[in-house]
Design an enzyme around this catalytic site. Sequence first.
Site, PDB file in Angstrom:
ATOM      1  N   CYS A 110       0.894  -1.024  -0.057  1.00 12.91           N
ATOM      2  CA  CYS A 110      -0.061  -0.088   0.017  1.00 12.91           C
ATOM      3  C   CYS A 110       0.794   1.041   0.023  1.00 12.91           C
ATOM      4  O   CYS A 110       2.089   1.248   0.682  1.00 12.91           O
ATOM      5  CB  CYS A 110      -0.878  -0.083   1.262  1.00 12.91           C
ATOM      6  SG  CYS A 110      -1.987   1.451   1.409  1.00 12.91           S
ATOM      7  N   GLU A 153      -9.025  -0.956  -2.205  1.00 11.57           N
ATOM      8  CA  GLU A 153      -9.246   0.360  -2.205  1.00 11.57           C
ATOM      9  C   GLU A 153     -10.412   0.982  -1.587  1.00 11.57           C
ATOM     10  O   GLU A 153     -10.539   1.773  -0.866  1.00 11.57           O
ATOM     11  CB  GLU A 153      -9.202   0.926  -3.777  1.00 11.57           C
ATOM     12  CG  GLU A 153      -7.702   0.571  -4.356  1.00 11.57           C
ATOM     13  CD  GLU A 153      -6.811   1.159  -4.040  1.00 11.57           C
ATOM     14  OE1 GLU A 153      -6.806   2.288  -3.193  1.00 11.57           O
ATOM     15  OE2 GLU A 153      -5.528   0.646  -3.914  1.00 11.57           O
ATOM     16  N   HIS A 156     -10.203   1.663   2.049  1.00 16.23           N
ATOM     17  CA  HIS A 156      -9.557   2.918   2.498  1.00 16.23           C
ATOM     18  C   HIS A 156     -10.700   3.845   2.656  1.00 16.23           C
ATOM     19  O   HIS A 156     -10.508   4.883   3.328  1.00 16.23           O
ATOM     20  CB  HIS A 156      -8.651   3.611   1.303  1.00 16.23           C
ATOM     21  CG  HIS A 156      -7.214   2.972   1.152  1.00 16.23           C
ATOM     22  ND1 HIS A 156      -6.417   3.223   2.295  1.00 16.23           N
ATOM     23  CD2 HIS A 156      -6.509   2.193   0.181  1.00 16.23           C
ATOM     24  CE1 HIS A 156      -5.200   2.631   1.951  1.00 16.23           C
ATOM     25  NE2 HIS A 156      -5.238   2.114   0.894  1.00 16.23           N
TER      26      HIS A 156
HETATM   27 NI    NI Z   1      -3.772   1.184  -0.208  1.00 18.55          NI
END
Ligand code: NI
Length: 187
Positions: A110, A153, A156
């Site tokens: 990440c 994603e 997040h």
């Molecule tokens: Ni990430």
Amino acid sequence: MSILKIARMGHPVLGSPADLVRDPESDMIRRLVADMIDTMADAGGVGLAAPQVYAPVRLVIFHVPSARDADERYEDAGLAGEDDEAPLTVLINPAFEPQGEDTLGAWEGCLSLPGMTGFVPRYRSIRYWGIGLSGEKIERRVTGFHARVVQHELDHLNGMLFPMRMTDLGRLGFSEEMRRYHIDAED
Ligand code: NI
């Protein structure tokens, strides 16, 4: 367009749920997406979520290269077979649901945890949907690395980073060491 600073694990912007995008076709969103594309390309990532560039809104971008390219360019991303490719995709106010209970573990990195790699279980197949940059609805059923990138994603947007999905923190470490002592040995 410009290259934005990327928030690192520990910054509060990465730890709380992001807000819905009210107007997906606004100039502000267009500018943010253009900057995120530049930032992702510069950093060499496959995906980037808006909170990672200090914009706490529900927007992600990603692309899924072909498996051969991916093996060469993202060797620590833990690619398994059955990968669906995706062109550069902008997804606003996205969501997903798993297609079945099957999970698959693979190595992830990440941009908010530079230099680190961990072994993360994810759903093997998902259906996901969201709004594109021109206001169009995007919906796909995908498997493998493509499904993994989307789950990573979208996490997040809910304040989740990949270590929070891990079941064995003994398989989290600095990429150089993990490559040397774990990745080839285990997989
Ligand atoms: Ni990430």
